[in-house]
Design a protein around this motif. Sequence first.
Motif, PDB file in Angstrom:
ATOM      1  N   PRO A   1     -26.779  19.789   1.587  1.00 28.74           N
ATOM      2  CA  PRO A   1     -25.432  19.531   0.901  1.00 28.74           C
ATOM      3  C   PRO A   1     -25.698  18.639  -0.497  1.00 28.74           C
ATOM      4  N   VAL A   2     -24.853  19.042  -1.412  1.00 33.74           N
ATOM      5  CA  VAL A   2     -25.122  18.454  -2.702  1.00 33.74           C
ATOM      6  C   VAL A   2     -23.791  17.574  -3.187  1.00 33.74           C
ATOM      7  N   ILE A   3     -23.980  16.628  -3.839  1.00 33.40           N
ATOM      8  CA  ILE A   3     -23.134  15.709  -4.312  1.00 33.40           C
ATOM      9  C   ILE A   3     -23.052  15.785  -5.811  1.00 33.40           C
TER      10      ILE A   3
ATOM     11  N   ASP B   1     -12.088  27.460  -5.224  1.00 33.13           N
ATOM     12  CA  ASP B   1     -12.098  28.555  -4.426  1.00 33.13           C
ATOM     13  C   ASP B   1     -13.572  28.849  -4.165  1.00 33.13           C
ATOM     14  N   ARG B   2     -14.214  28.366  -5.072  1.00 36.56           N
ATOM     15  CA  ARG B   2     -15.912  28.436  -5.292  1.00 36.56           C
ATOM     16  C   ARG B   2     -16.508  27.249  -4.618  1.00 36.56           C
ATOM     17  N   ALA B   3     -15.733  26.365  -4.102  1.00 33.14           N
ATOM     18  CA  ALA B   3     -16.258  25.335  -3.290  1.00 33.14           C
ATOM     19  C   ALA B   3     -15.868  25.179  -1.883  1.00 33.14           C
ATOM     20  N   PRO B   4     -16.487  25.880  -1.128  1.00 30.39           N
ATOM     21  CA  PRO B   4     -15.895  26.107   0.277  1.00 30.39           C
ATOM     22  C   PRO B   4     -16.149  24.877   1.124  1.00 30.39           C
ATOM     23  N   GLY B   5     -17.380  24.275   0.738  1.00 31.27           N
ATOM     24  CA  GLY B   5     -17.648  23.132   1.748  1.00 31.27           C
ATOM     25  C   GLY B   5     -17.357  21.721   1.240  1.00 31.27           C
ATOM     26  N   LEU B   6     -16.620  21.577  -0.040  1.00 32.75           N
ATOM     27  CA  LEU B   6     -16.012  20.450  -0.640  1.00 32.75           C
ATOM     28  C   LEU B   6     -15.262  19.770   0.397  1.00 32.75           C
ATOM     29  N   LYS B   7     -15.615  18.308   0.393  1.00 36.68           N
ATOM     30  CA  LYS B   7     -14.701  17.638   1.167  1.00 36.68           C
ATOM     31  C   LYS B   7     -13.885  16.504   0.629  1.00 36.68           C
TER      32      LYS B   7
ATOM     33  N   VAL C   1     -20.325  19.034  -1.463  1.00 34.69           N
ATOM     34  CA  VAL C   1     -19.742  18.666  -0.414  1.00 34.69           C
ATOM     35  C   VAL C   1     -18.794  17.541  -0.766  1.00 34.69           C
ATOM     36  N   ALA C   2     -19.185  16.691  -2.073  1.00 33.36           N
ATOM     37  CA  ALA C   2     -18.379  15.686  -2.670  1.00 33.36           C
ATOM     38  C   ALA C   2     -18.802  15.706  -3.867  1.00 33.36           C
TER      39      ALA C   2
END
Length: 341
Positions: free
Chosen positions: A4-6, A68-74, A54-55
């Motif tokens: 995961p990337v922040i 739309d291009r960041a499906p894992g963003l929380k 993710v963040a």
Amino acid sequence: MTEPVILVDPLPRTLDVIMTPEIRARLGKLGRLVISEQRPMSDEEIELHLPEAVAIVGQTAMPRERLDRAPGLKAIVNVETNFLPNVDYAACQQRGIWVLTPASAFAAPVAETTLGLCIDLARGISAADRAFRAGTETYGLEANLDTVRFEGATVGIIGFGDLGRKFRKLIHPFRNEVLVYDPWLPAETIERMDCRQTDLDTLLSQSQFVVVFASVSTENAHFLGAREFALMSRGACFLLMSRAAVVDFPAMLAAARSGHVRVATDVFPVEPVPPADPVRTTPNMIFSAHRSGGTADALLAIGSMAVADLELILRGLPPQLCRRADPAIAARLRSQPVSKT
């Protein structure tokens, strides 16, 4: 499995200002940090990492097409502490993405400075210092002919968010009657803080001290103008502690110049204020160079609050320290980036 990337895009803040080494280390344990502190993160770098993000820690623009291009963003944590109009807040809410600000980190130091300015306006402390240095001081009763007491005076608070509520708690020992004008809050919220909800005109006409903590919205730009200053009693004290755009600044200067009110301001329409700006020579004013909130401990609190809430969110738990952006409110705000807070 992809790490995961922040995305860390914090300007005008930098990590060394808002995070201790310990807090930064905790952030690094949450994912691979992609950091841009010398300049805002480029579109190319953002797009490259969106699929694994993710963040986001910063003010990165996140319209719907980017989401739309960041499906894992929380989570998006705005560490400048203003909700800017570059995020699709409604889309974030629909997708369960937390959009947060640790703005309450500034509440205590701003409240403390506000109290100090109230007492200075009331008792003429800095004016007496200037007179003494010029050799024009007076003594005893003669030196207090234009002063008032803050203790027991009626205080009006315009805008009752984090700053207003912290200030109200701070002045409890002074036994002030406190009037509040905040059209975004019900009377019950205000009354629980031992205050009385009122309309703006009543607050202005009945308060010896008027303190402005209001944010700028699409509806309230320059809503405090010549008419409103005329409603205040002669010799009343007016403190501008939030954003310059809520006040008609020339009208405020005219009210101070005439001696109708005494003014303290921590914010200005243009910052830094130009050297030749006439505001610098306006009498009956105390100036603070947008410094009331920006203490070292408050800035470090931004980082610790952000990381603590990210740790919770990435464990599937709700944040506890930062304030969440409400799409209905964020759409009405007119916040602009600030360089010094």
